[in-house]
Design an enzyme around this catalytic site. Structure first.
Site, PDB file in Angstrom:
ATOM      1  N   GLY A  78       4.556   2.423   3.455  1.00 17.81           N
ATOM      2  CA  GLY A  78       5.900   1.932   3.118  1.00 17.81           C
ATOM      3  C   GLY A  78       6.046   1.736   1.619  1.00 17.81           C
ATOM      4  N   ALA A  79       5.570   2.743   0.857  1.00 24.60           N
ATOM      5  CA  ALA A  79       5.497   2.590  -0.605  1.00 24.60           C
ATOM      6  C   ALA A  79       6.755   3.057  -1.318  1.00 24.60           C
ATOM      7  CB  ALA A  79       4.281   3.356  -1.129  1.00 24.60           C
ATOM      8  N   ASN A  80       7.785   3.433  -0.567  1.00 24.79           N
ATOM      9  CA  ASN A  80       8.994   3.919  -1.227  1.00 24.79           C
ATOM     10  C   ASN A  80       9.983   2.813  -1.547  1.00 24.79           C
ATOM     11  OD1 ASN A  80       9.286   4.115   1.813  1.00 24.79           O
ATOM     12  ND2 ASN A  80      11.426   4.192   1.164  1.00 24.79           N
TER      13      ASN A  80
ATOM     14  N   GLY B  40      10.947  -1.775  -1.703  1.00 24.91           N
ATOM     15  CA  GLY B  40      10.594  -3.190  -1.619  1.00 24.91           C
ATOM     16  C   GLY B  40       9.218  -3.527  -2.173  1.00 24.91           C
TER      17      GLY B  40
ATOM     18  N   TYR C  93       9.842 -10.019  15.985  1.00 32.60           N
ATOM     19  CA  TYR C  93       9.253  -9.891  14.641  1.00 32.60           C
ATOM     20  C   TYR C  93       8.107 -10.881  14.462  1.00 32.60           C
ATOM     21  CZ  TYR C  93       8.947  -9.734   9.525  1.00 32.60           C
ATOM     22  OH  TYR C  93       8.493  -9.626   8.232  1.00 32.60           O
TER      23      TYR C  93
HETATM   24  N1  LIG Z   1      11.086  -9.275   2.586  1.00 35.72           N
HETATM   25  C1  LIG Z   1      10.581 -10.408   3.069  1.00 35.72           C
HETATM   26  O1  LIG Z   1      11.123 -11.521   2.881  1.00 35.72           O
HETATM   27  C2  LIG Z   1       9.297 -10.378   3.846  1.00 35.72           C
HETATM   28  C3  LIG Z   1       8.756 -11.598   4.307  1.00 35.72           C
HETATM   29  C4  LIG Z   1       7.571 -11.569   5.029  1.00 35.72           C
HETATM   30  C5  LIG Z   1       6.949 -10.359   5.288  1.00 35.72           C
HETATM   31  N2  LIG Z   1       7.509  -9.198   4.850  1.00 35.72           N
HETATM   32  C6  LIG Z   1       6.797  -7.940   5.150  1.00 35.72           C
HETATM   33  O2  LIG Z   1       6.616  -7.190   3.959  1.00 35.72           O
HETATM   34  C7  LIG Z   1       6.423  -5.813   4.285  1.00 35.72           C
HETATM   35  C8  LIG Z   1       7.249  -4.950   3.343  1.00 35.72           C
HETATM   36  O3  LIG Z   1       8.607  -5.123   3.682  1.00 35.72           O
HETATM   37  P1  LIG Z   1       9.771  -5.218   2.608  1.00 35.72           P
HETATM   38  O4  LIG Z   1      10.307  -6.603   2.671  1.00 35.72           O
HETATM   39  O5  LIG Z   1       9.345  -4.649   1.317  1.00 35.72           O
HETATM   40  O6  LIG Z   1      10.890  -4.297   3.320  1.00 35.72           O
HETATM   41  P2  LIG Z   1      11.379  -2.797   3.066  1.00 35.72           P
HETATM   42  O7  LIG Z   1      11.904  -2.649   1.676  1.00 35.72           O
HETATM   43  O8  LIG Z   1      12.294  -2.488   4.196  1.00 35.72           O
HETATM   44  O9  LIG Z   1      10.043  -1.955   3.190  1.00 35.72           O
HETATM   45  C9  LIG Z   1       9.516  -1.587   4.447  1.00 35.72           C
HETATM   46  C10 LIG Z   1       8.821  -0.264   4.282  1.00 35.72           C
HETATM   47  O10 LIG Z   1       8.282   0.127   5.558  1.00 35.72           O
HETATM   48  C11 LIG Z   1       8.617   1.493   5.769  1.00 35.72           C
HETATM   49  N3  LIG Z   1       8.673   1.864   7.179  1.00 35.72           N
HETATM   50  C12 LIG Z   1       9.452   1.327   8.158  1.00 35.72           C
HETATM   51  N4  LIG Z   1       9.288   2.010   9.306  1.00 35.72           N
HETATM   52  C13 LIG Z   1       8.374   2.980   9.055  1.00 35.72           C
HETATM   53  C14 LIG Z   1       7.807   4.010   9.841  1.00 35.72           C
HETATM   54  N5  LIG Z   1       8.144   4.190  11.123  1.00 35.72           N
HETATM   55  N6  LIG Z   1       6.909   4.843   9.253  1.00 35.72           N
HETATM   56  C15 LIG Z   1       6.577   4.699   7.952  1.00 35.72           C
HETATM   57  N7  LIG Z   1       7.100   3.751   7.160  1.00 35.72           N
HETATM   58  C16 LIG Z   1       7.983   2.912   7.704  1.00 35.72           C
HETATM   59  C17 LIG Z   1       9.996   1.617   5.160  1.00 35.72           C
HETATM   60  O11 LIG Z   1      10.345   2.978   4.998  1.00 35.72           O
HETATM   61  P3  LIG Z   1      11.921   3.418   4.913  1.00 35.72           P
HETATM   62  O12 LIG Z   1      12.427   2.855   3.621  1.00 35.72           O
HETATM   63  O13 LIG Z   1      11.879   4.904   4.970  1.00 35.72           O
HETATM   64  O14 LIG Z   1      12.577   2.800   6.118  1.00 35.72           O
HETATM   65  C18 LIG Z   1       9.780   0.876   3.849  1.00 35.72           C
HETATM   66  O15 LIG Z   1       9.135   1.694   2.925  1.00 35.72           O
HETATM   67  C19 LIG Z   1       6.803  -5.682   5.754  1.00 35.72           C
HETATM   68  O16 LIG Z   1       5.638  -5.623   6.543  1.00 35.72           O
HETATM   69  C20 LIG Z   1       7.561  -6.962   6.048  1.00 35.72           C
HETATM   70  O17 LIG Z   1       7.507  -7.332   7.399  1.00 35.72           O
HETATM   71  C21 LIG Z   1       8.656  -9.176   4.139  1.00 35.72           C
END
Ligand SMILES: NC(=O)c1ccc[n+]([C@@H]2O[C@H](COP(=O)([O-])OP(=O)(O)OC[C@H]3O[C@@H](n4cnc5c(N)ncnc54)[C@H](OP(=O)(O)O)[C@@H]3O)[C@@H](O)[C@H]2O)c1
Length: 282
Positions: A10-12, A14, A163
């Site tokens: 998910g490196a693209n 956030g 979740y």
């Molecule tokens: N943001 C918060 O407040 C928060 C809090 C606690 C934990 N987290 C955790 O932090 C991690 C990063 O999330 P983020 O907040 O940075 O959100 P994000 O920007 O939505 O990043 C999530 C990443 O996961 C990728 N992904 C989703 N489904 C996938 C699949 N089927 N195959 C491959 N890649 C996939 C997404 O790709 P696409 O862009 O192509 O969909 C995106 O690159 C997650 O595990 C999330 O649960 C976040």
């Protein structure tokens, strides 16, 4: 981090994108595991320009598909014989119940089973690269129990519950993995990145989307959200530390249920069955 190879899922976007960028700045070879080629290429190009590091690779995989994860591992092992850091960062938070091509509820499949399967399949490559590290991006949103009948929300789906259950399961798996990997030279830890403004709720609609947008106005930046992932991936301070949960670069306690070893063993077996990994002996 020169000479080190890191995979960030998910490196693209956030937190994952910033994690990949900062590891690139530290001189690591970074393999970005992304779902979408266009978004992945765009992020890769930005990371290369901003870090000045040419060793940024993009590899595609859909973490909701076990066949795609297995193909990624085969492709990875054809290109690289080492892996020093695996960051299971990708995650989803969905408002409805969907099933994957494997017939598994999607949140559980991506947030729990994908890190489980990917880490297990890459173990031999990690073992060739010790000291090696696995980092699982979990959450402070955790349940107080694990009801095995509800793991896949078959009867009734509540977004927040699905979740938090998936992230609690990921922490349980992290601790169980650490016990199984003890003395192997591979460490595994998990973390809560903090409440971070990213695309994680991009599928929200209507009134929920409206309120989420307001709440996310108070969230930290992805740069702040990536701090603990980068720390666990690169800091000598955590060399040899395994089976821990971190918040803001500090060890913290996860919910009591995550320390229950009998629940962890049962969950491990469930995950192994669902991913057909029974033959793997860690
Ligand atoms: N943001 C918060 O407040 C928060 C809090 C606690 C934990 N987290 C955790 O932090 C991690 C990063 O999330 P983020 O907040 O940075 O959100 P994000 O920007 O939505 O990043 C999530 C990443 O996961 C990728 N992904 C989703 N489904 C996938 C699949 N089927 N195959 C491959 N890649 C996939 C997404 O790709 P696409 O862009 O192509 O969909 C995106 O690159 C997650 O595990 C999330 O649960 C976040």
């Amino acid at each position: 981090m020169k000479e080190k190879i890191c995979v960030v899922t998910g490196a693209n976007s956030g937190i994952g994108k910033i994690t990949a960028l900062e590891l690139a700045k530290l001189g690591a070879t970074v393999v970005m595991l992304c779902l979408d080629e266009g978004q992945g290429e765009e992020a890769r190009s930005e990371i290369k320009t901003e870090s000045g590091n040419e060793s940024i690779d993009l590899m595609l995989a859909d973490l909701s598909s076990q066949q795609s994860i297995r193909q990624f591992v085969l492709d990875y092992q054809k290109k690289y014989d080492k892996l020093h850091v695996l960051i299971n960062n990708a995650g989803v938070n969905l408002t409805k119940r969907y099933e994957t091509v494997d017939g598994i509820e999607r949140v559980f499949a991506i947030n729990t089973l994908a890190p489980f399967l990917l880490s297990n399949l890459l173990l031999n490559t990690l073992k060739k690269s010790i000291p090696a590290r696995i980092i699982n991006v979990a959450s402070s949103v955790q349940t107080t129990s694990i009801n095995f009948d509800k793991l896949q929300s078959k009867k009734y789906f509540r977004s927040w519950k699905a979740y938090s259950r998936s992230k609690t399961a990921l922490i349980l798996i992290t601790y169980e993995f650490a016990r199984r990997l003890s003395g192997s030279g591979i460490t595994i830890n998990c973390l809560h990145p903090g409440f971070t403004k990213t695309n994680i709720t991009h599928n929200y609609k209507g009134i929920i989307k409206f309120f989420t947008k307001i709440i996310f106005g108070f969230a930290q930046s992805p740069e702040e959200g990536a701090v603990t992932s980068i720390y666990l991936a690169s800091s000598p301070e955590v060399e040899g530390v395994s089976g821990k949960y971190f918040i803001n670069k500090k060890e913290a306690n996860s919910k009591d249920i995550t320390y229950d070893t009998s629940v962890a063993k049962k969950l491990w077996d469930v995950c192994a069955n669902l991913t057909k990994l029974n033959h793997i002996n860690t």
